[in-house]
Design an enzyme around this catalytic site. Sequence first.
Site, PDB file in Angstrom:
ATOM      1  N   HIS A  67       0.848  -1.209   0.000  1.00  8.36           N
ATOM      2  CA  HIS A  67       0.000   0.000   0.000  1.00  8.36           C
ATOM      3  C   HIS A  67       0.879   1.252   0.000  1.00  8.36           C
ATOM      4  O   HIS A  67       1.501   1.592   1.004  1.00  8.36           O
ATOM      5  CB  HIS A  67      -0.909  -0.004   1.240  1.00  8.36           C
ATOM      6  CG  HIS A  67      -1.937   1.084   1.252  1.00  8.36           C
ATOM      7  ND1 HIS A  67      -3.288   0.833   1.405  1.00  8.36           N
ATOM      8  CD2 HIS A  67      -1.836   2.438   1.149  1.00  8.36           C
ATOM      9  CE1 HIS A  67      -3.960   1.971   1.394  1.00  8.36           C
ATOM     10  NE2 HIS A  67      -3.096   2.969   1.240  1.00  8.36           N
ATOM     11  N   HIS A  69       1.139   5.330  -2.290  1.00  9.91           N
ATOM     12  CA  HIS A  69       0.500   6.233  -3.269  1.00  9.91           C
ATOM     13  C   HIS A  69       1.611   6.860  -4.115  1.00  9.91           C
ATOM     14  O   HIS A  69       2.095   7.956  -3.812  1.00  9.91           O
ATOM     15  CB  HIS A  69      -0.305   7.317  -2.550  1.00  9.91           C
ATOM     16  CG  HIS A  69      -1.481   6.787  -1.789  1.00  9.91           C
ATOM     17  ND1 HIS A  69      -2.764   6.839  -2.273  1.00  9.91           N
ATOM     18  CD2 HIS A  69      -1.561   6.167  -0.584  1.00  9.91           C
ATOM     19  CE1 HIS A  69      -3.595   6.287  -1.389  1.00  9.91           C
ATOM     20  NE2 HIS A  69      -2.882   5.871  -0.356  1.00  9.91           N
ATOM     21  N   GLN A 163     -10.164   8.881  -5.031  1.00 12.22           N
ATOM     22  CA  GLN A 163      -9.788   9.700  -3.859  1.00 12.22           C
ATOM     23  C   GLN A 163     -10.835  10.761  -3.517  1.00 12.22           C
ATOM     24  O   GLN A 163     -10.988  11.154  -2.364  1.00 12.22           O
ATOM     25  CB  GLN A 163      -8.433  10.370  -4.128  1.00 12.22           C
ATOM     26  CG  GLN A 163      -8.053  11.505  -3.206  1.00 12.22           C
ATOM     27  CD  GLN A 163      -7.425  11.056  -1.894  1.00 12.22           C
ATOM     28  OE1 GLN A 163      -6.274  10.662  -1.854  1.00 12.22           O
ATOM     29  NE2 GLN A 163      -8.192  11.113  -0.817  1.00 12.22           N
ATOM     30  N   HIS A 221      -9.754   1.969   0.654  1.00 16.14           N
ATOM     31  CA  HIS A 221      -9.475   2.759   1.847  1.00 16.14           C
ATOM     32  C   HIS A 221     -10.746   2.734   2.689  1.00 16.14           C
ATOM     33  O   HIS A 221     -11.810   3.128   2.213  1.00 16.14           O
ATOM     34  CB  HIS A 221      -9.126   4.202   1.468  1.00 16.14           C
ATOM     35  CG  HIS A 221      -7.726   4.367   0.966  1.00 16.14           C
ATOM     36  ND1 HIS A 221      -7.244   3.677  -0.113  1.00 16.14           N
ATOM     37  CD2 HIS A 221      -6.700   5.142   1.422  1.00 16.14           C
ATOM     38  CE1 HIS A 221      -5.980   4.022  -0.314  1.00 16.14           C
ATOM     39  NE2 HIS A 221      -5.616   4.915   0.601  1.00 16.14           N
ATOM     40  N   GLU A 224     -10.922   5.670   7.211  1.00 17.45           N
ATOM     41  CA  GLU A 224      -9.687   6.353   7.608  1.00 17.45           C
ATOM     42  C   GLU A 224     -10.062   7.661   8.290  1.00 17.45           C
ATOM     43  O   GLU A 224      -9.918   8.764   7.750  1.00 17.45           O
ATOM     44  CB  GLU A 224      -8.762   6.606   6.413  1.00 17.45           C
ATOM     45  CG  GLU A 224      -7.373   7.068   6.888  1.00 17.45           C
ATOM     46  CD  GLU A 224      -6.396   7.341   5.769  1.00 17.45           C
ATOM     47  OE1 GLU A 224      -6.758   7.199   4.597  1.00 17.45           O
ATOM     48  OE2 GLU A 224      -5.240   7.695   6.086  1.00 17.45           O
ATOM     49  N   ASP A 320       2.227   3.660   2.680  1.00 23.35           N
ATOM     50  CA  ASP A 320       1.189   4.652   2.392  1.00 23.35           C
ATOM     51  C   ASP A 320       1.765   5.904   1.741  1.00 23.35           C
ATOM     52  O   ASP A 320       1.563   6.135   0.568  1.00 23.35           O
ATOM     53  CB  ASP A 320       0.402   5.006   3.665  1.00 23.35           C
ATOM     54  CG  ASP A 320      -0.943   5.646   3.359  1.00 23.35           C
ATOM     55  OD1 ASP A 320      -1.482   5.410   2.265  1.00 23.35           O
ATOM     56  OD2 ASP A 320      -1.456   6.389   4.224  1.00 23.35           O
TER      57      ASP A 320
HETATM   58 ZN   LIG Z   1      -3.643   5.070   1.597  1.00 20.42          ZN
END
Ligand SMILES: [Zn+2]
Length: 429
Positions: A67, A69, A163, A221, A224, A320
């Site tokens: 995981h 980005h 996102q 996701h 979070e 992440d």
């Molecule tokens: Zn993430």
Amino acid sequence: MVTMTAAGAPTPDLILRGCTLEGRSAPADVAIRDGVITGVGARIDADGRAELDAGGRLVTAAFVQPHIHLDKVGTLPLLGSNRSGTLAEAIDILHRIKRSASAGDVAARAGVVIRQAVLSGTTRIRTHVDVDTIGGLTPLRGVLQAAREHADLCDIQIVAFPQEGIIRDPGSAGLLAAAMGEGAGVVGGMPHWETSEQDSRDHIAICMDLAARFGADVDMHVDETDDPRSRTLAMLIDATLAHGWQGRVTAGHCCAMAAWEESYTAEVIGRAAAARLAFVTNPATNLLLQGRLDQEPRRRGLPPVKELLAAGLTVGCGQDCVQDGFYPFGAADQLQVALILCHAAQLSAPPEIDAALRAIGTAAARLMGVSGYGLEPGCAADLIVLDAGTMHEALRLQAPRRWVIRRGAVVAQTQTASTLAPAGHQERS
Ligand SMILES: [Zn+2]
């Protein structure tokens, strides 16, 4: 032409000599041919085309990053113009970067981190990439370009990640489908980002339909946030069972679990086990971001890792973020991430430390659907030679990755030499 050894077997391309392997008391050799481990034994009685003396160092399967980005990494220096210092302005600037960055810009930033990852022993990466009406498919094209440019170093799986939401970002559903057609391999999601419970359910339904259409795994996701009312994990479990996608769905982050009532958490973990959900915790970023508004005691913003493991669930651990608007640190080094996980989830007993190491190895590989992961004959020859005798020592000392091998080829090496000066005690006098 295939040459043969005296025993009639094809000549190995590479033999690692004098390896320490976990679970073996004596040093061993590892033979590799065509990118695959062909033999592991006390003494491989053949000459390889190339040989590498591990010198008694620990050899392990290469790390796995489940995981990250890659489209956002390295954007922190571009955020310096945040005059108000508020989150609202930070998000505004992030959107401006996403709107204006070219695929080449994204590829350049991602490439830096991919190379860092390989240097520290990671040869398989799953990255989430924003797909929305702000950046369109440009971030995806940038990461695809970076993946192509580093194809000899690393395997990269791409998750199409909405996102900005799906219901609250009209047009993104079509872009997600286009992203899957253009090279993304996994369907992402972020249902808690929608503005109502029904929209969260619709978000998940759209993602599951897309996964069925493309025969793809799902990696969302989930929750979070510190808000204990955020309960989209249960929705994802329902959808996983309804679609028959057991064993193909991963829930990332899951920070609200740290805020839930214990009894509700236990119930959801039981249902997650029935759906064979996998989890990815991202302790570095979430330790930094979550619980900011708490008085003491301050929540850690992590899912309950020990309880997930006790329920037999697959738990991976990710980086992440690297140097972006959410997290100013990060070295794309999974050994560092595993050490942070041990602290964050209080994994200190030897079997718990083993679980932290599996979270950057076998567990991460399993949830990513990687086949042939490990140190057995028949596994892909993606290996690390560490300056350590055991994995626990490697974790504790953050041991140098002396050589990184991918598909049987040495792709990175690190040389370090730290010595006390002979007169090292002089400063005391
Ligand atoms: Zn993430």
